[in-house]
Design a protein around this motif. Structure first.
Motif: not given
Lengths: 105, 162
Positions: B102-108
């Motif tokens: 989830f964090g990776l998607f948010v960062v993206a």
């Protein structure tokens, strides 16, 4: 040939072939394997058993090419055993043969 | 069959016997191989004339022969319990990996939005390339993590139903 039957005959053959002189394992295995069409690997267990029963003894002797060979020598007990088995064999084959003759007629 | 395999198998089948006796028997067979080779036979040929190591050993050991060794050892297949445990373990892993995925998607997402504002302001093509590259890297990592977890869970379900 039936394995149980062959086993008994194989014993007689091994004893008989040692009557003419000492032989090493491979010699016996090769000879019995070829003439009696048995697995050569079954010769060694038989030799060991006959030895533990006192019909053979064994000794090591240098071979001309390579390490020492294990030779088998028939004992007095073995000679007696050979004679008894051979008598039984002839008696048995005679009986079977006369049976066959009786059936044919 | 090669000599070494024959002797090894024979030795294993003879396990009910004392070590000294086993070695004595092995020596008889070693001598047989040596003589056979001197007579010009190949290892395979000698082995086939000897018969199977199991049959040889059986005549020494008799009925005490270790029957477990008769069949080539089958590979143990993981059973249903194994896959059930794996299934729940993957769920636990998936749960803990959510912050990462989830964090990776948010960062993206933040990167995309941020670059939309910054790129026109700076107006450099090099920076545009950097923006696209870094964003897609983060996005890809997120997708891979997500797919991996899903595949593992799916596999577990499949195996559990077998």
């Amino acid at each position: 040939m039936n394995t149980q039957f062959k086993k008994g005959v194989l014993e007689l053959c091994a004893l008989t072939s040692l009557l003419s002189g000492d032989k090493y394992g491979y010699e016996l295995a090769d000879m019995l394997g070829k003439k009696m069409t048995v697995a050569e690997g079954s010769v060694y267990p038989m030799l060991k058993r006959l030895q533990s029963e006192g019909y053979f003894d064994s000794y090591l002797k240098e071979s001309p090419n390579g390490p020492a060979r294990k030779y088998y020598r028939i004992t007095v007990k073995g000679v007696d055993r050979q004679r008894i088995l051979q008598e039984q064999w002839f008696e048995f084959t005679e009986q079977v043969n006369s049976f066959f003759e009786g059936v044919e007629k | 069959m090669k000599k070494i395999d024959f002797l090894n198998e024979l030795y294993n089948y003879l396990s009910p016997l004392p070590k000294a006796e086993r070695n004595e028997i092995l020596n008889d067979f070693r001598e047989h191989f040596r003589e056979g080779e001197l007579a010009g036979k190949t290892e395979e040929q000698i082995c086939s004339e000897l018969g199977s190591p199991f049959e040889c050993a059986k005549q020494y050991v008799g009925d005490a022969i270790d029957d477990n060794r008769i069949k080539p050892q089958e590979k143990k297949k993981p059973n249903k319990t194994f896959w059930t445990v794996a299934f729940f373990w993957n769920i636990v892993q998936a749960f803990f990996s959510i912050p990462i995925t989830f964090g990776l998607f948010v960062v993206a997402a933040i990167m995309i939005v941020a670059y939309c504002f910054i790129v026109p302001a700076i107006g450099s093509i090099a920076f545009l390339v950097f923006a696209i590259a870094s964003t897609s890297t983060v996005l890809c990592l997120g997708i891979i993590t997500l797919l991996w977890t899903m595949i593992e869970i799916k596999e577990c379900i499949k195996m559990m139903n077998k």
